[in-house]
Design an enzyme around this catalytic site. Structure first.
Site, short mmCIF file in Angstrom:
data_model
loop_
_atom_site.label_atom_id
_atom_site.label_comp_id
_atom_site.label_asym_id
_atom_site.label_seq_id
_atom_site.Cartn_x
_atom_site.Cartn_y
_atom_site.Cartn_z
N TRP A 130 -79.38 8.26 -10.30
CA TRP A 130 -78.90 8.38 -8.92
C TRP A 130 -77.79 9.43 -8.91
O TRP A 130 -76.85 9.33 -9.72
CB TRP A 130 -78.38 7.01 -8.46
CG TRP A 130 -77.85 6.98 -7.08
CD1 TRP A 130 -78.44 7.47 -5.95
CD2 TRP A 130 -76.62 6.39 -6.67
NE1 TRP A 130 -77.65 7.23 -4.86
CE2 TRP A 130 -76.53 6.57 -5.27
CE3 TRP A 130 -75.60 5.72 -7.33
CZ2 TRP A 130 -75.44 6.11 -4.53
CZ3 TRP A 130 -74.52 5.26 -6.60
CH2 TRP A 130 -74.45 5.46 -5.21
N ASP A 211 -76.28 -1.10 -13.42
CA ASP A 211 -76.21 -0.93 -11.97
C ASP A 211 -77.30 -1.83 -11.36
O ASP A 211 -78.48 -1.65 -11.65
CB ASP A 211 -76.44 0.55 -11.63
CG ASP A 211 -76.16 0.85 -10.16
OD1 ASP A 211 -75.92 -0.10 -9.39
OD2 ASP A 211 -76.18 2.04 -9.79
N ALA A 213 -78.46 -2.74 -7.81
CA ALA A 213 -78.32 -2.47 -6.37
C ALA A 213 -79.51 -2.97 -5.56
O ALA A 213 -79.46 -2.94 -4.33
CB ALA A 213 -78.13 -0.97 -6.14
N LYS A 246 -78.31 -3.52 0.00
CA LYS A 246 -79.74 -3.55 0.27
C LYS A 246 -80.25 -4.98 0.47
O LYS A 246 -80.95 -5.26 1.44
CB LYS A 246 -80.53 -2.93 -0.88
CG LYS A 246 -80.40 -1.47 -1.22
CD LYS A 246 -79.42 -0.62 -0.67
CE LYS A 246 -79.48 0.84 -0.92
NZ LYS A 246 -78.28 1.53 -1.26
C1 LMR Z 1 -79.51 6.00 -1.88
O1 LMR Z 1 -79.70 6.18 -3.09
O2 LMR Z 1 -80.10 6.62 -1.01
C2 LMR Z 1 -78.50 4.98 -1.43
O3 LMR Z 1 -77.98 4.29 -2.48
C3 LMR Z 1 -77.48 5.50 -0.50
C4 LMR Z 1 -76.44 6.34 -1.14
O4 LMR Z 1 -75.26 5.99 -1.05
O5 LMR Z 1 -76.77 7.38 -1.73
#
Ligand code: LMR
Length: 397
Positions: A130, A211, A213, A246
């Site tokens: 991410w 992580d 999420a 989420k």
């Molecule tokens: C995403 O990956 O789109 C979400 O977790 C929102 C973000 O904060 O980037």
């Protein structure tokens, strides 16, 4: 003072949100930012959240600070969700949990704690990961390096390559893992791979930062935490960054927690003291509202049941879109390149498109995906599946 500051590049993902908002084409498709959407395309306030919120507002008599660790019933519930009610580390007092401003707050606090411990100066993250992981960890002064994880062209997990790289890391290195619904790839480790990883991490003295999420949006609440729980049974130390954005739909309420597992109960107490002092010097104390809602859901069996049912409905919607999308892509492209989408989990898959194709999707087809070609499957309405598949096939030609 401000004259020395250079303009900052816009955040790429937030830029996709803004570009979509500005596009008025009726056929536009938003698969950018990772938020759940129902079949009608809205991100609803969950009904259980609404019920709990009403109760919180009715009984709240003060806005006094929640305290350094945040809402304690919330923290206890998060521990139960993440590690299960009977996890031996809980009974041994080796776990501490601090409420944080969202999952990002948890990641940053975990990174600050790692930097303060000074054993590890680098964190190894999956390639790809991410995009916000790197600034969140780097912001604490830690270096970020990568381990191989996924081949976007073939849609396959690179588990052997991952192990080879981890095997060479110095003892004490922190390894960032995603518990389930890997962002951005949608490719998760299976049970046997978690077991192999647990053995390697233990033998090499590596410390996982996990992580979490998307618990509940992959294979279910329990299954999505199974790998993490296994690590917590076998390893002396780990950190977990939890987000309620989420699975409770509490995005803007910034609701999360950092969990630390320490080798002993006294060591866990010391870790909690550090987490509190790190939070104090950054934002002092966490916001209350989202955590109060989660705690109210935990305390009321009806709210809890409604939340579980709703979350399962969300999970089934996302999972149910995967096969039809893979089938539509097979029909539109005449090939099997995107078959991997059907077998992945969670809200995301990575198409493996280059930036030219990503730009063409937006400009020619009004399809908005993340810059790395990640699609948020939860953003898709069923009637959009075929147009999306045709657009992807067109930009490949
Ligand atoms: C995403 O990956 O789109 C979400 O977790 C929102 C973000 O904060 O980037």
């Amino acid at each position: 003072m401000f004259d020395v500051l250079k303009p900052q590049p816009a955040d790429a993902l937030l830029g996709v949100m803004a570009a979509f908002a500005a596009d008025k084409d009726p056929a536009r498709i938003d698969l950018g930012v990772g938020v759940f959407r129902d079949a009608g395309g809205t991100t609803p306030v969950m009904a259980a959240v609404r019920e709990a919120e009403r109760e919180v507002l009715a009984r709240q008599t003060s806005k006094v600070y929640v305290g350094a660790g945040g809402n304690r019933p919330f923290a206890a519930f998060i521990e139960e969700l993440v590690l299960g009610s009977a996890h031996p580390a809980r009974a041994a007092g080796r776990l501490v949990t601090l409420q944080t401003p969202g999952g990002c707050g948890a990641l940053r606090l975990a990174a600050d704690l790692i930097a303060r411990a000074e054993r590890a100066t680098r964190v190894s993250v999956s390639d790809p990961t991410w995009p916000n992981h790197t600034p969140l960890i780097g912001g604490a002064g830690l270096g970020v390096e990568v381990y191989p994880y996924y081949d976007a062209t073939s849609g396959t997990l690179l588990f052997d390559e991952m192990l080879e790289t981890l095997e060479r890391l110095p003892a004490g290195t922190v390894v960032l893992l995603q518990a389930s619904c890997h962002n951005p790839t949608g490719a998760d480790l299976d049970a046997g791979q978690w077991l192999t990883l647990a053995e390697l991490l233990g033998r090499r003295g590596l410390v996982p930062l996990i992580d979490l999420a998307y618990q509940g949006l992959g294979d279910g609440l329990e299954a999505d935490a199974a790998g993490l729980r296994l690590l917590a049974e076998r390893l002396p130390e780990l950190l977990v960054a939890v987000s309620c954005s989420k699975n409770f739909g509490l995005y803007r309420e910034r609701t999360g927690a950092v969990i630390a597992l320490a080798p002993t109960a006294p060591a866990a107490g010391v870790v909690m003291g550090h987490l509190q002092s790190l939070a104090r010097r950054m934002y002092s104390m966490p916001p209350d509202h989202g955590a109060a809602i989660v705690a109210a859901i935990a305390a009321n069996p009806d709210f809890r049941r409604h939340w579980l049912e709703e979350l399962e409905g969300m999970r089934l919607r996302v999972t149910g879109l995967r096969r039809p999308l893979a089938a539509a892509l097979r029909a539109a492209t005449g090939g099997t390149r995107f078959d991997f989408i059907a077998g992945q989990r969670g809200m995301f898959s990575l198409l493996g498109l280059d930036p030219v194709a990503v730009a063409a999707l937006k400009q020619r087809h009004h399809v908005y995906v993340a810059p790395d070609s990640r699609i948020n499957i939860a953003g898709l309405a069923e009637p959009q599946i075929e147009p999306l598949a045709r657009a992807i096939a067109a930009v490949l030609r």
